[in-house]
Structure formats: C-alpha cells, structure tokens
Design a protein around this motif. Sequence first.
Motif, PDB file in Angstrom:
ATOM      1  N   GLU A  86      48.602  37.030 -23.828  1.00  0.00           N
ATOM      2  CA  GLU A  86      49.668  36.538 -22.957  1.00  0.00           C
ATOM      3  C   GLU A  86      49.172  36.340 -21.529  1.00  0.00           C
ATOM      4  OE1 GLU A  86      53.818  38.098 -20.942  1.00  0.00           O
ATOM      5  OE2 GLU A  86      53.041  39.110 -22.716  1.00  0.00           O
ATOM      6  N   SER A 112      46.841  33.403 -21.182  1.00  0.00           N
ATOM      7  CA  SER A 112      47.528  32.124 -21.336  1.00  0.00           C
ATOM      8  C   SER A 112      48.193  31.687 -20.041  1.00  0.00           C
ATOM      9  CB  SER A 112      48.586  32.233 -22.448  1.00  0.00           C
ATOM     10  OG  SER A 112      49.678  33.041 -22.046  1.00  0.00           O
ATOM     11  N   HIS A 113      48.528  32.654 -19.165  1.00  0.00           N
ATOM     12  CA  HIS A 113      49.128  32.328 -17.873  1.00  0.00           C
ATOM     13  C   HIS A 113      48.093  32.224 -16.760  1.00  0.00           C
ATOM     14  CE1 HIS A 113      52.740  33.875 -19.973  1.00  0.00           C
ATOM     15  NE2 HIS A 113      53.353  32.981 -19.241  1.00  0.00           N
ATOM     16  N   GLU A 157      44.091  23.728 -21.041  1.00  0.00           N
ATOM     17  CA  GLU A 157      45.259  24.600 -20.988  1.00  0.00           C
ATOM     18  C   GLU A 157      46.301  23.946 -20.105  1.00  0.00           C
ATOM     19  OE1 GLU A 157      43.653  29.041 -21.080  1.00  0.00           O
ATOM     20  OE2 GLU A 157      42.593  27.756 -19.686  1.00  0.00           O
TER      21      GLU A 157
END
Length: 557
Positions: A491, A494-495, A517
């Motif tokens: 998580e 991914s940010h 991304e």
Amino acid sequence: MRIGLLTEGSYPYATGESRLWCDRLVRGLGQHEFDLYALSRSAQQEEQGCIRLPPQVRRVRTAALWAPADDGRTHGRRERRRFAGHFKDLVAAVCADGDGFVDGLYGLAELAREHGGLYAALRSETAVRILETACRAPGTRRTVHGATVVDLLLFADRLERALRPLLLDWYDEDGLGAVDLCHAASGGPAALPGLLAKRFCGVPLLVTEYGVRLRAHYLEAAGAAGLSTPVRALLAAFHRQLAGEVYRQAAVITPGNTHARRWQEKCGADREKLRTVYPGMAADRFAAVGDSAGAGDPHTLVWVGRIEPSKDVIGLLHAFAEIRKEEPAARLRLFGAPAQSPEAIACLAHCKALAAQLFPDEADGAHAVGDNPVSFEEIGGPGAPELVDAYAAGGVVVLSSVVEGFPVSLVEAMFCGRATVSTDVGAVVEVIGGTGLVVPPRNPRALADACVALLRDPARRERLGAAARARALELFTVEQNLTAFRDIYLELISHSPVQREAFDTDGEPRPFAHPAESHVPGRWTGTAAGPHTPSWAEEPRLVTTGAPRETPEEARP
C-alpha cells in the motif's frame, strides 16, 4: 521492493527487545530486499555478536550510540552562527514546549550533512550557554529553572547521543536514498534516520512500536540513578518532541496493541495513520503442549518471566500464602531467565528470603521440586527445563505484573492451552479477550481468590484453556503478522512511486526498469455521478505518471 529496516539496540545483534520479530519479518518476506541500518546501545551488545542473516539482507550498516563519534571537524564563524540559531530553536522548544523543535532539528541535520562538526558543537561551551539561557528564559517549565552547570553538561551529553544519527553518512543515493521504504522498528533515535531519509530523499516512513519508545524512556528515567529532576525533565521533553515529529512524518504507524495505540494518540499520532498489528510469535514450538492441554499437574500454578520489581513476585508469594490456606496441595513453580544484573540478583534473593519466611517448614531449599510448595527454577540452563516444559508443568499460569506492555508470557501460555490468571495492566485484557481471569494489580487477595477458583474447577480450566489457544492461533501467529506487513508495504509503495534511476552493469540508464505508476484523484465508487455509474462514464480527470502534480490554473474548473 527494497526496504530500509531501522533498528536501535536489537536486530541484527544477538540481544535486544525487537530482535526476534525483526528476524521473522525479514525471513518471512523473502520476496523483498532489506538494507539494515542498526544503532547499537552498548559495547557489550556488540561484543555478543550478530545473528546469522538471511540472503535477502543485502547490506548492513551500523553505528554506535554509546561510543564517541567525533569526526574531527570544527565549524567556522558562519557555521557557528548557523549552529547557534538552530540549537536555540531546538532547546527553546524543549524547555518551554514551543514550536521551534522541527526547524532546529532539521537545521542541525542539514548543517551536519554539509559541514559535519556537530559532535564538537553539541559539546561546546556555546551549546551549554544556549542551554542555560533557555532554561532561565521566561515561560519555561519550573522544573528546569534550577538546572546547574553539571545538569546542563549531563543533558548536553545525553542530547548528543540521541542526535548522533544526524552525523551519519546514510542519507544519499548510495544509502537510504536508494530504498523504496524506511521501516523503523521503534520510535526515538531509531526513527531519526527515517525522518532524514524522508526530508532529504522523499522516502516514505513506516513506524512500528510494540513497546512505545517514549513510555520506555519515562520508565528508564524514573529508575535511573544520578539523574536530577531538571535533567529528567529536559530529557522527557526532548523525547516527547521527537516522538511527536516521528508520528507526524510517518505514513503509517503500527502499534502492537491498543495500550500502545493509546500512548501514541496522547503523543500526537493521527488516528488515521494508526493500524494495530499484533506481534507474530512462533506457535509451532508450543503445539505439543497445546494438543494435550489437559495434561500437567492440576494443583500447580506456573509463573514465567524475569524476576524484577515490575513483575511483583512479592505480591504473588503473599497471594500464594492465602491459596495454601484453602488448597494445601497447591504448588507454585516460578521459572525465570538467569539473573545477571545486580538489581535482578538482589530481587531474586529478596523473593527467596520471603518464600522461606512464609513457608518456613518447607522452603528450606533442601527438598526436591515436588516437596516444596514454592520453587525458583531457571529456564534454558544446563539441566534446566525448557520454556515449553515450564508451561506444561501446571494447570494454571499466573501473571502478577504491576507494569506490563505486551504480555509475551501470557500469549505463550495461551498457545499451550493453559487457563490464566492475570493482573489488569498494559495490554493484558486485550490479549486475553475473555479467555482468562483478570484481577486488579497489587491485590494479593483477589489474585488468590481467582487462582483458587480455577484450581477447584477442572472443567472451567479446560474450557478457558481451549478458548485461549484458539484466540492465540487466530491473532498472534507469525503468519498474521507477515500478512499485515506485506499488505502495508504494498500500500505504501503504491502511494509513493519509485523515483530513483536504474542503471545496467555499464552504468548506463536502464529504460523500463520500473513499471508505470499512476495516481487518480477522487474516489472510484459512490461519486457524484451516482452510486452505480462506472468510473469510465464520469467526467475525465487528470492522470499523472509518477508523483502527483498540481493541476494548472487554466485547467481547473
């Protein structure tokens, strides 16, 4: 994914509080690479050596918080002015709970990165004078007004040790700048490299605290000899300010239990960042005892832990004297690690003397374990019982602590399917969850009544033991711990898209080394277009590759 694991006084050294869970984390997440950045607390810890590391640990860099770290540099006139300004901001915030701590901390870090010399500056006469002025300034706390020169020198020494990570050369593209995520295994000095990695390199920070570092500092300072009240107050204020900044900058904070979570919230942690992740413990070693939960002497109470004042063995012995009046066949076996420190040796001697006083006809030390109502036994020594054998020895496990964080011995007893009687401290109620009896601390009468109730009711013991084992296997295993951190890692990354360049063996940039991304603002469901409107039917939104960018003014509605 490349993880920078930050530790203080634990992994990869052979001793330390978080050594075991860090090792299980690294070995269990073999699909990731780990760079280890470790701070050691003592020469003795380093002399005892390191554990054998798995191949996914690609790099180990260490630094000592206990040894002098003089880089031999001194500041010129301009750098001295910069140091004085930043140090004034930091200590003024420490003395009066002001707002300049962050500016002072990062200002000192940038000065150290550019010019070094912070070791000499923090121990200089200028630093002591700035400290004295800050302590005497209007608005400071009353407890620091009386600080003497000796107090200021001692605090300056402790402050330099705590800020020693600022002096390290870890914050570049060959160090923490090359990782995708910094994972601090505790707060305090261990998280300082993570703060600087985020400041200088934009690396996201994850902080895990199974025991809140600030709470541990308070307990250590309360029992420390030779520290005056002003020094204690200054150190407490510094660590409180540091904890607040760590919590502000962390992307996610993972307390090990609700008790730790409450501490973090009181210290300023945002609830939205907090996610409880219970420690992962190896259940396999207790499987044999757990499968035969009804075994063990039904008249024997078992206590497992370190014999020290916070465990209140004294209160347990007084409670057992009451138990013997009602259950003459009862036995108490206390299993502990070998006492090494002078304090532990003195506490053990005091407990043995009290046992001899309470049971004069029986506890003379000359009889076998089965003949004594109370026995003190070491775990793991030559000819001594193993940990699993200790829990298997009785039908009820007792925890008598007056101070406790996460009760590891209680979880081990639950893995073994044992009924438990515990004092209501720390995370005990959260761990037990209704599968054992809980009584107030420092109440031998209540502790005795609960133990007698279980000794007289074998069916209830078996029922509580089975429920405790089921709860432990559901919540406290290594597998659930690894699953939680695996999801959190994915998580966070991914940010925070990978920003560093990738190069081939010839040093040339390697195209397409990282997948594209994207960041899509807004929500994917339940939008203004209606709860059933698919995302492709909504108004177009700006999509950016890599880090999110500001929408140009002319493109905004």
